[in-house]
Design a protein around this motif. Structure first.
Motif, PDB file in Angstrom:
ATOM      1  N   MET A  32       5.705 -12.216   0.920  1.00 15.80           N
ATOM      2  CA  MET A  32       4.735 -11.521   1.997  1.00 15.80           C
ATOM      3  C   MET A  32       4.698  -9.869   2.089  1.00 15.80           C
ATOM      4  O   MET A  32       5.815  -9.714   1.372  1.00 15.80           O
ATOM      5  N   GLY A  33       3.796  -9.022   2.838  1.00 13.10           N
ATOM      6  CA  GLY A  33       3.464  -7.989   2.409  1.00 13.10           C
ATOM      7  C   GLY A  33       2.700  -7.684   3.580  1.00 13.10           C
ATOM      8  O   GLY A  33       1.584  -8.580   4.824  1.00 13.10           O
ATOM      9  N   TRP A  34       2.274  -6.788   3.697  1.00 14.50           N
ATOM     10  CA  TRP A  34       1.909  -5.917   4.856  1.00 14.50           C
ATOM     11  C   TRP A  34       0.438  -4.702   3.407  1.00 14.50           C
ATOM     12  O   TRP A  34       0.488  -3.742   2.610  1.00 14.50           O
ATOM     13  N   PHE A  35      -0.715  -5.281   4.305  1.00 14.16           N
ATOM     14  CA  PHE A  35      -2.155  -4.284   3.136  1.00 14.16           C
ATOM     15  C   PHE A  35      -2.822  -3.415   4.525  1.00 14.16           C
ATOM     16  O   PHE A  35      -3.147  -4.448   5.703  1.00 14.16           O
ATOM     17  N   ARG A  36      -3.722  -2.376   4.209  1.00 18.17           N
ATOM     18  CA  ARG A  36      -4.577  -2.298   5.104  1.00 18.17           C
ATOM     19  C   ARG A  36      -5.517  -1.554   4.595  1.00 18.17           C
ATOM     20  O   ARG A  36      -5.416  -1.703   3.186  1.00 18.17           O
ATOM     21  N   GLN A  37      -6.576  -1.506   4.815  1.00 12.81           N
ATOM     22  CA  GLN A  37      -8.171  -0.634   4.581  1.00 12.81           C
ATOM     23  C   GLN A  37      -8.623   0.018   5.363  1.00 12.81           C
ATOM     24  O   GLN A  37      -8.850  -0.339   6.609  1.00 12.81           O
ATOM     25  N   ALA A  38      -8.867   1.417   5.271  1.00 14.67           N
ATOM     26  CA  ALA A  38     -10.136   1.893   5.801  1.00 14.67           C
ATOM     27  C   ALA A  38     -11.197   1.716   5.768  1.00 14.67           C
ATOM     28  O   ALA A  38     -11.770   1.371   4.660  1.00 14.67           O
ATOM     29  N   PRO A  39     -11.963   2.244   6.059  1.00 15.85           N
ATOM     30  CA  PRO A  39     -13.761   2.063   6.150  1.00 15.85           C
ATOM     31  C   PRO A  39     -14.371   2.521   4.756  1.00 15.85           C
ATOM     32  O   PRO A  39     -13.361   3.686   4.995  1.00 15.85           O
ATOM     33  N   GLU A  44      -5.705  -2.173   0.454  1.00 14.54           N
ATOM     34  CA  GLU A  44      -4.011  -1.406  -0.690  1.00 14.54           C
ATOM     35  C   GLU A  44      -3.081  -1.640   0.005  1.00 14.54           C
ATOM     36  O   GLU A  44      -2.641  -2.515   1.344  1.00 14.54           O
ATOM     37  N   GLY A  45      -2.029  -2.355  -1.134  1.00 10.76           N
ATOM     38  CA  GLY A  45      -0.862  -3.174  -0.269  1.00 10.76           C
ATOM     39  C   GLY A  45       0.269  -2.002   0.686  1.00 10.76           C
ATOM     40  O   GLY A  45      -0.397  -0.437  -0.269  1.00 10.76           O
ATOM     41  N   VAL A  46       0.782  -2.274   1.449  1.00 10.89           N
ATOM     42  CA  VAL A  46       1.725  -0.478   1.930  1.00 10.89           C
ATOM     43  C   VAL A  46       3.503  -1.556   1.905  1.00 10.89           C
ATOM     44  O   VAL A  46       3.576  -0.309   1.191  1.00 10.89           O
ATOM     45  N   SER A  54      13.877  -8.365  -2.636  1.00 10.67           N
ATOM     46  CA  SER A  54      12.881  -7.539  -3.102  1.00 10.67           C
ATOM     47  C   SER A  54      11.856  -7.080  -1.858  1.00 10.67           C
ATOM     48  O   SER A  54      11.805  -7.690  -1.473  1.00 10.67           O
ATOM     49  N   ILE A  55      12.307  -5.909  -1.894  1.00 13.95           N
ATOM     50  CA  ILE A  55      11.317  -5.044  -1.432  1.00 13.95           C
ATOM     51  C   ILE A  55      10.731  -3.454  -1.750  1.00 13.95           C
ATOM     52  O   ILE A  55      11.422  -3.016  -2.421  1.00 13.95           O
ATOM     53  N   VAL A  56       9.203  -3.087  -1.814  1.00 12.75           N
ATOM     54  CA  VAL A  56       8.523  -1.991  -1.856  1.00 12.75           C
ATOM     55  C   VAL A  56       7.832  -1.583  -1.621  1.00 12.75           C
ATOM     56  O   VAL A  56       7.112  -2.532  -0.595  1.00 12.75           O
ATOM     57  N   TYR A  57       7.261  -0.453  -1.037  1.00 13.54           N
ATOM     58  CA  TYR A  57       6.495   0.235  -1.020  1.00 13.54           C
ATOM     59  C   TYR A  57       5.364   1.223  -1.644  1.00 13.54           C
ATOM     60  O   TYR A  57       5.629   1.151  -3.001  1.00 13.54           O
ATOM     61  N   ALA A  58       4.612   1.195  -0.957  1.00  7.28           N
ATOM     62  CA  ALA A  58       3.863   2.168  -1.713  1.00  7.28           C
ATOM     63  C   ALA A  58       4.418   2.996  -1.710  1.00  7.28           C
ATOM     64  O   ALA A  58       4.308   3.969  -1.006  1.00  7.28           O
ATOM     65  N   ASP A  59       3.673   4.496  -2.362  1.00  9.46           N
ATOM     66  CA  ASP A  59       4.727   5.764  -2.541  1.00  9.46           C
ATOM     67  C   ASP A  59       3.907   6.570  -1.016  1.00  9.46           C
ATOM     68  O   ASP A  59       4.372   7.193  -0.923  1.00  9.46           O
ATOM     69  N   SER A  60       2.619   6.394  -0.592  1.00 10.86           N
ATOM     70  CA  SER A  60       2.494   7.196   0.584  1.00 10.86           C
ATOM     71  C   SER A  60       3.341   6.670   1.974  1.00 10.86           C
ATOM     72  O   SER A  60       2.573   7.360   2.873  1.00 10.86           O
ATOM     73  N   ALA A 106       0.912  -3.821  -6.639  1.00 12.37           N
ATOM     74  CA  ALA A 106      -0.345  -4.011  -8.160  1.00 12.37           C
ATOM     75  C   ALA A 106      -1.362  -3.254  -7.656  1.00 12.37           C
ATOM     76  O   ALA A 106      -2.062  -3.814  -6.647  1.00 12.37           O
ATOM     77  N   VAL A 107      -1.677  -2.955  -8.652  1.00 20.17           N
ATOM     78  CA  VAL A 107      -3.444  -3.037  -8.915  1.00 20.17           C
ATOM     79  C   VAL A 107      -4.659  -3.659  -8.786  1.00 20.17           C
ATOM     80  O   VAL A 107      -3.904  -5.050  -9.039  1.00 20.17           O
ATOM     81  N   ASN A 108      -5.292  -4.503  -7.760  1.00 19.38           N
ATOM     82  CA  ASN A 108      -5.561  -5.465  -7.371  1.00 19.38           C
ATOM     83  C   ASN A 108      -4.679  -6.482  -6.844  1.00 19.38           C
ATOM     84  O   ASN A 108      -4.751  -7.642  -6.561  1.00 19.38           O
ATOM     85  N   GLY A 109      -3.574  -6.259  -6.231  1.00 24.51           N
ATOM     86  CA  GLY A 109      -2.792  -7.750  -6.273  1.00 24.51           C
ATOM     87  C   GLY A 109      -2.842  -8.175  -4.711  1.00 24.51           C
ATOM     88  O   GLY A 109      -2.728  -9.020  -4.884  1.00 24.51           O
ATOM     89  N   ARG A 110      -3.995  -7.499  -4.928  1.00 26.60           N
ATOM     90  CA  ARG A 110      -4.146  -8.210  -2.936  1.00 26.60           C
ATOM     91  C   ARG A 110      -5.273  -9.735  -3.388  1.00 26.60           C
ATOM     92  O   ARG A 110      -5.063 -10.708  -2.613  1.00 26.60           O
ATOM     93  N   ASN A 111      -6.196  -9.599  -4.505  1.00 22.48           N
ATOM     94  CA  ASN A 111      -6.280 -10.976  -5.242  1.00 22.48           C
ATOM     95  C   ASN A 111      -5.240 -11.834  -5.538  1.00 22.48           C
ATOM     96  O   ASN A 111      -6.252 -12.759  -5.080  1.00 22.48           O
ATOM     97  N   ALA A 112      -3.432 -11.419  -5.663  1.00 24.73           N
ATOM     98  CA  ALA A 112      -3.222 -13.072  -5.687  1.00 24.73           C
ATOM     99  C   ALA A 112      -2.583 -13.475  -4.350  1.00 24.73           C
ATOM    100  O   ALA A 112      -1.931 -14.650  -4.015  1.00 24.73           O
ATOM    101  N   PHE A 113      -3.088 -13.047  -3.193  1.00 23.14           N
ATOM    102  CA  PHE A 113      -2.457 -13.565  -2.015  1.00 23.14           C
ATOM    103  C   PHE A 113      -3.826 -14.328  -1.764  1.00 23.14           C
ATOM    104  O   PHE A 113      -5.045 -14.045  -1.222  1.00 23.14           O
ATOM    105  N   GLY A 114      -3.675 -15.418  -0.637  1.00 26.54           N
ATOM    106  CA  GLY A 114      -3.999 -16.464   0.070  1.00 26.54           C
ATOM    107  C   GLY A 114      -4.573 -17.217   1.303  1.00 26.54           C
ATOM    108  O   GLY A 114      -5.102 -17.470   1.557  1.00 26.54           O
ATOM    109  N   TYR A 115      -3.425 -16.071   1.778  1.00 28.23           N
ATOM    110  CA  TYR A 115      -3.334 -16.574   3.197  1.00 28.23           C
ATOM    111  C   TYR A 115      -2.986 -14.803   4.049  1.00 28.23           C
ATOM    112  O   TYR A 115      -2.304 -14.074   3.603  1.00 28.23           O
ATOM    113  N   TRP A 116      -4.187 -14.946   4.544  1.00 26.21           N
ATOM    114  CA  TRP A 116      -4.115 -13.632   5.062  1.00 26.21           C
ATOM    115  C   TRP A 116      -4.637 -14.133   6.740  1.00 26.21           C
ATOM    116  O   TRP A 116      -4.304 -14.537   7.486  1.00 26.21           O
TER     117      TRP A 116
END
Length: 126
Positions: A32-39, A44-46, A54-60, A106-116
Motif C-alpha cells: 500500500m502506498g501514497w502518491f501525489r500529483q502536482a498540476p 510520484e510515489g511518496v 517494510s517501509i520506504v519514503y521518497a527522499d523529498s 521506483a521509477v514509474n512505480g505508479r504503473n504497478a498499482f491497479g487499485y486507486w
C-alpha cells in the motif's frame, strides 16, 4: 474500494494526517502506498508499506512524513509534518498484491498499482 480523506489547506511548517479506508482486500501479500500529483507533473510515489512491514519514503519527504497502517480498521495513514509549499498536490492512496514497498518510489512505480482512491487535495500556502 479506497477512500482518502484528511486533505486541506495548511501553512508552511504545519501538519496534516491523511487517511485511506480500504473497504476490502484479500491479498495476504500486499503493498500500500501514497502518491501525489502536482498540476502539470507526473504522479510520484511518496511512501509505501508492505505486508512484511517494510517501509520506504521518497527522499523529498524522509524525516517529515510517516506512513502507517491499522489493520483492524483497514486504514492506511500518512502523517505529514513540516509541510512545504512543494508538498502541494493531489494525494492518492493505492494498493496492489505481491509488490514490495520499494515499488512505490521506483521509477514509474505508479504503473504497478491497479487499485486507486479518488484523491484528496493538500495545499501548503501562507
Amino acid at each position: 474500494q479506497l477512500v482518502e480523506s484528511g486533505g486541506g489547506l495548511v501553512q508552511p511548517g504545519g501538519s496534516l494526517r491523511l487517511s485511506c479506508v480500504i473497504s476490502e482486500y484479500s491479498y495476504s501479500d500486499y503493498c500500500m502506498g501514497w502518491f501525489r500529483q502536482a498540476p502539470g507533473q507526473e504522479r510520484e510515489g511518496v511512501a509505501g508499506i508492505d505486508s512484511s512491514g517494510s517501509i520506504v519514503y521518497a527522499d523529498s519527504v524522509k524525516g517529515r512524513f510517516a506512513i502507517s497502517i491499522d489493520n483492524a480498521k483497514n486504514t492506511l495513514y500518512l502523517q505529514m509534518n513540516s509541510l512545504k509549499p512543494e508538498d502541494t498536490g493531489m494525494y492518492y492512496c493505492a494498493m496492489e498484491g505481491f509488490r514490495p514497498a520499494s515499488m512505490v518510489v521506483a521509477v514509474n512505480g505508479r504503473n504497478a498499482f491497479g487499485y486507486w482512491g479518488q484523491g484528496t487535495q493538500v495545499t501548503v500556502s501562507s
